[in-house]
Design an enzyme around this catalytic site. Structure first.
Site, PDB file in Angstrom:
ATOM      1  N   ASP A  13     -14.880 -16.768   3.259  1.00  0.00           N
ATOM      2  CA  ASP A  13     -15.835 -17.348   2.326  1.00  0.00           C
ATOM      3  C   ASP A  13     -15.030 -17.865   1.130  1.00  0.00           C
ATOM      4  O   ASP A  13     -13.823 -17.584   1.003  1.00  0.00           O
ATOM      5  CB  ASP A  13     -16.843 -16.275   1.899  1.00  0.00           C
ATOM      6  N   ASP A  15     -16.453 -18.760  -2.805  1.00  0.00           N
ATOM      7  CA  ASP A  15     -16.800 -18.236  -4.129  1.00  0.00           C
ATOM      8  C   ASP A  15     -16.919 -16.714  -4.093  1.00  0.00           C
ATOM      9  O   ASP A  15     -17.669 -16.157  -3.297  1.00  0.00           O
ATOM     10  CB  ASP A  15     -18.131 -18.825  -4.605  1.00  0.00           C
TER      11      ASP A  15
END
Length: 245
Positions: A13, A15
């Site tokens: 991922d 953020d």
């Protein structure tokens, strides 16, 4: 014990997992809203955190940004690029060391994010050369790849890397992202994030980003089933072994 042939790739991922770009992403939405006489609040950020960009577009329309869908999508993209200008992103403590380990071992990686592809590519450029070979973000979602929590984005990343999804590891910090990884049949390691991810089959929790090591990722290939719940405080590595969804 660990398996030196595992993982074939690591799917990250963006953020809150690799870098803390959420403040920049929030600023972009605040700036866009302000241009249209609206206000993007912390409540709006919480309501869209970790969700597909479509949720952000709908929220912007709800608070008063009166643009057509394509025009609004383009405006969000433009504002996210603007806030990146002049910004030097740094990896969250411990992530840089893991990326160096992966590069040294010749293990490729991908970034899979519900946010801006441009922001993810900016982050990828700061990693060891040729480590991040695939970026899945808003560009791909606009072309039909289904965003998290659907497993399609992670399966697409594995396919583009040319590896078996079951031999990958997903690194996430949100419930939607963790659900996507598990649904794809990929072992998921969860780092601390803004939203709690519940323990469950296929999920391993770590207490800190710097607890992520290649040795830990390799150990996921040989973990034995456990029904133990996640204890309070989550020690350095609390593991619930992977299985296919």
């Amino acid at each position: 014990m660990s398996s030196p042939g595992f993982p074939s790739a690591v799917l990250f991922d963006h953020d809150g997992t690799l870098v803390d770009t959420e403040p920049l992403w929030e600023r972009a939405k605040q700036n866009l809203a302000a241009e249209h006489g609206a206000v993007w609040t912390a409540e709006d950020t919480d309501a869209t955190l970790g969700r597909p960009v479509a949720a952000t577009l709908e929220r912007l329309r709800r608070i008063g940004v009166r643009l057509g869908e394509d025009e609004l999508f383009a405006a969000v993209f433009e504002h996210s690029v603007r806030v990146l200008e002049g910004e030097r992103l740094e990896f969250i403590d411990g992530i840089g060391a893991l990326l160096d380990e992966l590069a040294a071992a010749g293990i490729p990686a991908a970034i899979v994010t519900n946010a801006s592809s441009a922001m993810a590519r900016h982050t990828a450029s700061a990693a060891p050369e040729d480590l991040f070979r695939v970026v899945i973000g808003t560009d791909e979602y606009a072309e039909g790849v289904r965003p998290k929590p659907d497993p399609d984005a992670y399966l697409t990343a594995a396919r583009r890397l040319g590896v078996d999804p079951a031999r990958c590891v997903v690194v996430e910090d949100s419930p939607a992202g963790a659900a996507a990884g598990v649904a794809a049949g990929i072992p998921v390691v969860v780092v601390p994030g803004a939203q709690r991810v519940a323990p469950g089959p296929g999920i391993t929790h770590v207490a800190r980003h710097r607890d992520l090591t290649l040795e830990l990722l390799r150990s996921l290939a040989v973990r034995q089933p456990s029904s133990s719940p996640e204890p309070a405080g989550v020690p350095a590595a609390v593991c619930v072994p992977a299985r296919e969804a």
